[in-house]
Design a protein around this motif. Sequence first.
Motif, short mmCIF file in Angstrom:
data_model
loop_
_atom_site.label_atom_id
_atom_site.label_comp_id
_atom_site.label_asym_id
_atom_site.label_seq_id
_atom_site.Cartn_x
_atom_site.Cartn_y
_atom_site.Cartn_z
N GLY A 1 -35.00 -14.81 4.12
CA GLY A 1 -35.38 -15.86 3.21
C GLY A 1 -34.33 -16.95 3.17
N SER A 7 -28.48 -16.16 -4.37
CA SER A 7 -28.56 -15.21 -3.26
C SER A 7 -27.19 -15.05 -2.59
CB SER A 7 -29.60 -15.68 -2.23
OG SER A 7 -29.56 -14.88 -1.08
N ARG A 11 -24.93 -11.63 -2.43
CA ARG A 11 -24.43 -11.10 -1.16
C ARG A 11 -22.92 -10.85 -1.23
NH1 ARG A 11 -28.50 -11.54 2.72
NH2 ARG A 11 -30.22 -12.79 1.94
N ARG A 64 -27.95 -6.11 7.82
CA ARG A 64 -29.12 -6.79 7.28
C ARG A 64 -29.15 -6.57 5.77
NH1 ARG A 64 -35.39 -6.42 9.16
NH2 ARG A 64 -36.19 -7.56 7.38
N ASP A 66 -31.85 -7.75 2.47
CA ASP A 66 -33.00 -8.47 1.92
C ASP A 66 -33.10 -8.16 0.44
OD1 ASP A 66 -34.02 -9.48 4.47
OD2 ASP A 66 -34.53 -7.39 4.89
N PHE A 67 -33.48 -9.16 -0.34
CA PHE A 67 -33.60 -9.01 -1.79
C PHE A 67 -35.05 -8.87 -2.20
CE2 PHE A 67 -29.49 -10.85 -1.17
CZ PHE A 67 -28.71 -10.16 -2.08
N ALA A 68 -35.28 -8.12 -3.29
CA ALA A 68 -36.61 -7.90 -3.84
C ALA A 68 -36.48 -7.76 -5.35
CB ALA A 68 -37.24 -6.64 -3.24
N ALA A 74 -31.74 -4.86 -3.65
CA ALA A 74 -31.49 -5.30 -2.27
C ALA A 74 -31.59 -4.09 -1.36
CB ALA A 74 -30.11 -5.94 -2.16
N GLU A 75 -32.13 -4.34 -0.18
CA GLU A 75 -32.25 -3.28 0.82
C GLU A 75 -31.72 -3.82 2.14
OE1 GLU A 75 -36.31 -2.09 0.86
OE2 GLU A 75 -36.19 -1.21 -1.15
N GLY A 76 -31.12 -2.92 2.92
CA GLY A 76 -30.58 -3.38 4.19
C GLY A 76 -30.14 -2.25 5.08
N SER A 99 -29.84 0.88 -0.15
CA SER A 99 -30.44 0.11 -1.24
C SER A 99 -29.39 -0.09 -2.31
CB SER A 99 -31.63 0.85 -1.85
OG SER A 99 -32.64 1.03 -0.90
#
Length: 127
Positions: A1, A7, A11, A64, A66-68, A74-76, A99
């Motif tokens: 994204g 964000s 991070r 990696r 990614d946020f949700a 966050a998962e990666g 996560s």
Amino acid sequence: GELSRPSLRARWEILDLLAEQYRALLLADAEGYHRTLSAEYRLPFVPEALLRQPITDYQQELVRLDFAGGGQRAEGLILLHAQLADGPLPGNGRLFAVSFEREADGWRLSHLTPYTMALAPPPAAEE
């Protein structure tokens, strides 16, 4: 994204959390390591047993992220680089699915499992 200021800040906070884990493991600080985990999370291994090993290097390379959940989760993937005094730590060079959950006082690790990449078989050749 798209990267936004919140964000980017999230991070950096997660990278700081990984740095806290690094310090705790190298200092054999079980309490410090447990502070990086969510309250509900239980690791599939005993951190104290890991902390008793002669770890000389432990780096978690964030591959990696990614946020949700409105930025609360966050998962990666993390690539583990870890060495003991007498050779590589089991799991060295392996990918782990991770996560993270945002709690009142910051991000916490909430899940860690070995990652297995599923590859689809190549298409059958036509004769």
